[in-house]
Write an enzyme that holds these catalytic residues in place. Structure first.
Site, PDB file in Angstrom:
ATOM      1  N   ARG A   1     -40.645 -22.185 -17.861  1.00 28.75           N
ATOM      2  CA  ARG A   1     -40.583 -23.528 -18.432  1.00 28.75           C
ATOM      3  C   ARG A   1     -40.664 -24.505 -17.264  1.00 28.75           C
ATOM      4  O   ARG A   1     -40.107 -24.260 -16.191  1.00 28.75           O
ATOM      5  CB  ARG A   1     -39.281 -23.746 -19.221  1.00 28.75           C
ATOM      6  CG  ARG A   1     -39.265 -23.074 -20.588  1.00 28.75           C
ATOM      7  CD  ARG A   1     -40.234 -23.728 -21.556  1.00 28.75           C
ATOM      8  NE  ARG A   1     -40.156 -23.197 -22.918  1.00 28.75           N
ATOM      9  CZ  ARG A   1     -40.971 -22.268 -23.410  1.00 28.75           C
ATOM     10  NH1 ARG A   1     -41.913 -21.750 -22.620  1.00 28.75           N
ATOM     11  NH2 ARG A   1     -40.851 -21.868 -24.660  1.00 28.75           N
TER      12      ARG A   1
ATOM     13  N   GLU B   1     -44.163 -31.890 -20.214  1.00 30.83           N
ATOM     14  CA  GLU B   1     -45.388 -31.648 -20.994  1.00 30.83           C
ATOM     15  C   GLU B   1     -45.435 -32.568 -22.220  1.00 30.83           C
ATOM     16  O   GLU B   1     -44.409 -32.783 -22.863  1.00 30.83           O
ATOM     17  CB  GLU B   1     -45.423 -30.192 -21.464  1.00 30.83           C
ATOM     18  CG  GLU B   1     -45.674 -29.190 -20.365  1.00 30.83           C
ATOM     19  CD  GLU B   1     -45.826 -27.773 -20.903  1.00 30.83           C
ATOM     20  OE1 GLU B   1     -46.262 -27.608 -22.066  1.00 30.83           O
ATOM     21  OE2 GLU B   1     -45.523 -26.837 -20.169  1.00 30.83           O
TER      22      GLU B   1
ATOM     23  N   HIS C   1     -50.733 -24.561 -20.037  1.00 35.77           N
ATOM     24  CA  HIS C   1     -49.801 -23.758 -20.838  1.00 35.77           C
ATOM     25  C   HIS C   1     -50.548 -22.733 -21.698  1.00 35.77           C
ATOM     26  O   HIS C   1     -50.472 -22.738 -22.925  1.00 35.77           O
ATOM     27  CB  HIS C   1     -48.916 -24.651 -21.716  1.00 35.77           C
ATOM     28  CG  HIS C   1     -47.596 -23.994 -22.055  1.00 35.77           C
ATOM     29  ND1 HIS C   1     -46.430 -24.704 -22.238  1.00 35.77           N
ATOM     30  CD2 HIS C   1     -47.261 -22.690 -22.236  1.00 35.77           C
ATOM     31  CE1 HIS C   1     -45.438 -23.867 -22.534  1.00 35.77           C
ATOM     32  NE2 HIS C   1     -45.929 -22.641 -22.547  1.00 35.77           N
TER      33      HIS C   1
END
Length: 332
Positions: free
Chosen positions: A251, A280, A298
């Protein structure tokens, strides 16, 4: 008045509606647009469902007290289309007896593949290479002039030391892939993991600080919690070798992004490969401007096969909960 028993916050690969209907659930709302719902839109959709019992979420959907208030007391499960659940207030769900499910197995192998794509791409300066080859044919003097002895020399991977931070499924899959490069493998976790230390991986458990100092490549695989937020900060980046490379498929907020930008800019570390970002879909402008960082949007689990597998897991978690049966992949 519309009544939707199950909400899916974004279109998913495969046919989740068909799978749910086959299981006997027909009152569905699936976001018709392939766009994230704002928190306000999410609450409005849930509130207007009038009796929602299951919500299938993606990692960008925040499930907190106000959202659960909007859902009402009939909500049985939040089934997350992801392995990580940092978008969900687990304590609040537990307080309200709302089950939380996730999709662990499907993301393991494709995410480990992406970790290695980033590792190799950063080590061999692939990002810069793509930029360079796209200059071919220019007539302004900036065109690629062909192979040159000193051009874009990267870092050898064979025989180097790989440090895995987070000893879960993805970390182990990433470590297994290192065997083909004859790498020494270190790992950091709160407890010993026999599967890491057994043959053929033969990893050595070390402290975080020891691993950062010894490693040529550091690959992050820890979940995002209060304890792991900014786990990799300026002080820990300074422990790494100047020629070391940082990989993050976990993450984004596990890394202090501003500190990473500074470490890359000053060559405190050689390079980074990132598939996740602290804010993000925003990306720190410093990362976008630097040549020594390999960036992906991602893509961790993004294969057709694995994303459809994730859909099946998320749907099956919801179906099991609504039928009062054990949830196959339950977090809380």
């Amino acid at each position: 008045m519309s009544t939707h028993e199950i909400i899916i916050t974004r279109p998913l690969p495969g046919d989740p509606a068909g799978r749910l209907r086959q299981a006997g659930f027909t009152r569905l709302w699936i976001n018709p647009a392939d766009e994230r719902l704002s928190p306000e839109q999410f609450r409005e959709v849930v509130n207007s469902a009038h009796g929602v019992r299951a919500i299938i979420t993606t990692p960008v959907d925040r499930v907190d007290g106000p959202l659960l208030d909007a859902a009402g007391g009939g909500l049985v499960i939040v089934s997350n289309y992801a392995v990580g659940v940092d978008n969900i207030d687990l304590a609040e769900c537990q307080r309200r007896s709302v089950i939380v499910g996730h999709t662990p197995d499907a993301v393991t192998e494709p995410t480990a593949d992406i970790a290695w794509l980033l590792l190799l791409g950063a080590a061999r300066r692939a990002w810069e290479g793509v930029d360079l080859i796209r200059t071919a044919g220019r007539t302004d003097g900036t065109a690629w002039k062909g192979v040159a002895p000193c051009e874009l020399n990267g870092t050898r991977v064979l025989g180097k030391t790989l440090f895995i931070v987070g000893a879960g499924r993805i970390g182990l899959a990433t470590a297994r892939r290192a065997l083909g490069w004859n790498m020494r493998i270190l790992y950091h976790a709160r407890s010993r993991h026999a599967e890491f230390e057994a043959s053929p991986v033969n990893a050595q458990r070390v402290t975080l600080e020891e691993g950062l100092q010894l490693a040529d490549f550091v690959s992050l695989h820890t979940p995002l919690t209060n304890e792991t937020r900014h786990l990799i900060n300026a002080q820990r980046l300074a422990l790494m070798k100047p020629e070391a490379i940082l990989i993050n498929t976990a993450r984004g907020a596990v890394v202090d992004e501003a500190a990473l930008v500074e470490a890359l800019r000053t060559r405190t570390i050689a390079a980074a490969g990132l598939d996740v970002y602290e804010h993000e879909p925003k990306v720190h402008p410093g990362l976008l401007a630097l040549p020594n960082v390999f960036l992906l949007p991602h893509l961790g689990s993004a294969t057709r096969e694995d994303r459809e597998w994730m859909m099946r897991l998320a749907v099956d978690n919801a179906v099991a909960a609504l039928r009062g049966k054990p949830v196959p992949h339950r977090v809380a």
